[in-house]
Design an enzyme around this catalytic site. Structure first.
Site, PDB file in Angstrom:
ATOM      1  N   ASP A  88      12.720  46.970  59.718  1.00  0.00           N
ATOM      2  CA  ASP A  88      11.457  46.275  59.490  1.00  0.00           C
ATOM      3  C   ASP A  88      10.811  46.742  58.193  1.00  0.00           C
ATOM      4  O   ASP A  88      11.282  47.668  57.543  1.00  0.00           O
ATOM      5  CB  ASP A  88      10.500  46.477  60.672  1.00  0.00           C
ATOM      6  CG  ASP A  88      10.534  47.905  61.227  1.00  0.00           C
ATOM      7  OD1 ASP A  88      10.735  48.839  60.423  1.00  0.00           O
ATOM      8  OD2 ASP A  88      10.361  48.076  62.436  1.00  0.00           O
ATOM      9  N   ASP A 148       3.867  51.068  73.689  1.00  0.00           N
ATOM     10  CA  ASP A 148       3.728  49.816  74.437  1.00  0.00           C
ATOM     11  C   ASP A 148       5.068  49.121  74.646  1.00  0.00           C
ATOM     12  O   ASP A 148       5.118  47.968  75.062  1.00  0.00           O
ATOM     13  CB  ASP A 148       2.752  48.864  73.741  1.00  0.00           C
ATOM     14  CG  ASP A 148       3.180  48.504  72.325  1.00  0.00           C
ATOM     15  OD1 ASP A 148       4.262  48.954  71.880  1.00  0.00           O
ATOM     16  OD2 ASP A 148       2.434  47.754  71.644  1.00  0.00           O
ATOM     17  N   HIS A 204       7.416  48.425  72.327  1.00  0.00           N
ATOM     18  CA  HIS A 204       8.006  47.624  71.252  1.00  0.00           C
ATOM     19  C   HIS A 204       9.195  48.356  70.636  1.00  0.00           C
ATOM     20  O   HIS A 204       9.248  49.581  70.610  1.00  0.00           O
ATOM     21  CB  HIS A 204       6.962  47.255  70.185  1.00  0.00           C
ATOM     22  CG  HIS A 204       6.509  48.393  69.316  1.00  0.00           C
ATOM     23  ND1 HIS A 204       5.281  49.012  69.468  1.00  0.00           N
ATOM     24  CD2 HIS A 204       7.104  49.019  68.267  1.00  0.00           C
ATOM     25  CE1 HIS A 204       5.147  49.956  68.559  1.00  0.00           C
ATOM     26  NE2 HIS A 204       6.250  49.986  67.810  1.00  0.00           N
ATOM     27  N   GLU A 258       6.448  43.247  69.147  1.00  0.00           N
ATOM     28  CA  GLU A 258       5.338  43.636  70.001  1.00  0.00           C
ATOM     29  C   GLU A 258       5.426  42.952  71.368  1.00  0.00           C
ATOM     30  O   GLU A 258       6.176  41.982  71.542  1.00  0.00           O
ATOM     31  CB  GLU A 258       4.010  43.255  69.322  1.00  0.00           C
ATOM     32  CG  GLU A 258       3.792  43.911  67.963  1.00  0.00           C
ATOM     33  CD  GLU A 258       3.372  45.377  68.055  1.00  0.00           C
ATOM     34  OE1 GLU A 258       3.703  46.033  69.066  1.00  0.00           O
ATOM     35  OE2 GLU A 258       2.716  45.860  67.121  1.00  0.00           O
TER      36      GLU A 258
END
Length: 260
Positions: A66, A135, A137, A142
């Site tokens: 990314d 979370d 990801h 996400e």
């Protein structure tokens, strides 16, 4: 999915072992490189093996997971610069062998499509290093991300930006709100996934990853459908695992020849 629970230093060695075994058997292998805190000890170990044991990356290629959108080319937290600092400049990758999404592209859609093609043209990723967010990801996919997603632009959640603010002097306002990221389907196309997680803050995400239902609410759970996933976690990150004792027993009894 293989879950290995061990001290952080051993986890780094295990991940480096997998990379070294791949490169020594296939010098032209394609690696997937992650940023964040999780892989740093792995990169340190690989750099040490390059310097001391002659492990070569000269014929290998690598693709980043990314990149932030809009960070200046010379910004120290631009992921291309982070990867250059943490691993690429410390080993003998050939010039241009490490590629990443273009976070400064004028045409973001075209840049994402081009990145997908580049991975395919390289023959796909042989071994992808991954981390996991609190979370759930992976890369910057996400919660709510499509399990069939490909490289695209994403808006970062407030939680992710707060987690990453430590790299920006603690100021969440300095963390970009958008990124380009390999999609979950892109990641799932790699032949071997090696995910590292340490610390109690990752415990719930690791529990969901390994033992929860597959759901876009916890994007990493899609890895349950991959045929070759290695999850490397320390005791703190494993503290929510219901099958922790079983994972320890199976790794202790594993034949030495089997590898990860």
């Amino acid at each position: 999915m293989e879950v290995v629970i061990a001290p952080p230093a051993q986890l780094a060695r295990l991940a480096a072992d997998a990379v070294e075994e791949l490169l020594r058997s296939r010098p032209t292998a394609v690696l997937g490189l992650a940023t964040g805190s999780s892989p740093l000890a792995v990169y340190d170990e690989l750099a040490r093996r390059h310097a001391q044991d002659g492990l070569s990356f000269a014929r290998a290629r690598a693709f980043m997971l990314d990149e932030y959108v809009g960070l200046a080319a010379d910004h120290p937290e631009r992921y291309r610069n982070v990867i250059e600092k943490e691993i690429a400049s410390r080993v003998d990758f050939a010039p241009g062998a490490v590629q990443g999404p273009d976070g400064l592209a004028d045409d973001v859609r075209a840049a994402c499509a081009a990145y997908e093609r580049a991975i395919v043209d390289a023959g796909g990723v042989d071994l992808q290093i991954l981390g996991i967010g609190t979370d759930g990801h992976v890369a910057f996919n996400e919660p709510g991300s499509s399990l069939a997603s490909r490289t695209r632009i994403k808006t970062l959640t407030r939680q992710t930006r707060e987690d990453n603010a430590r790299f920006f002097g603690g100021d969440v306002a300095q963390v970009p709100t958008h990124c380009l990221t390999q999609g979950l389907a892109t990641i799932m196309s790699a032949r071997h996934l090696v995910l590292l997680a340490t610390g109690r803050g990752k415990a719930e995400a690791v529990h969901q990853l390994a033992e929860g239902p597959v759901s876009a609410m916890w994007p990493a759970t899609v890895l349950q459908h991959h045929p070759h996933v290695t999850v490397l976690v320390d005791d703190a990150a494993a503290s929510r695992l219901q099958l922790a004792d079983y994972y320890r027993e199976t790794f202790a009894a594993k034949p030495g020849w089997q590898g990860l």
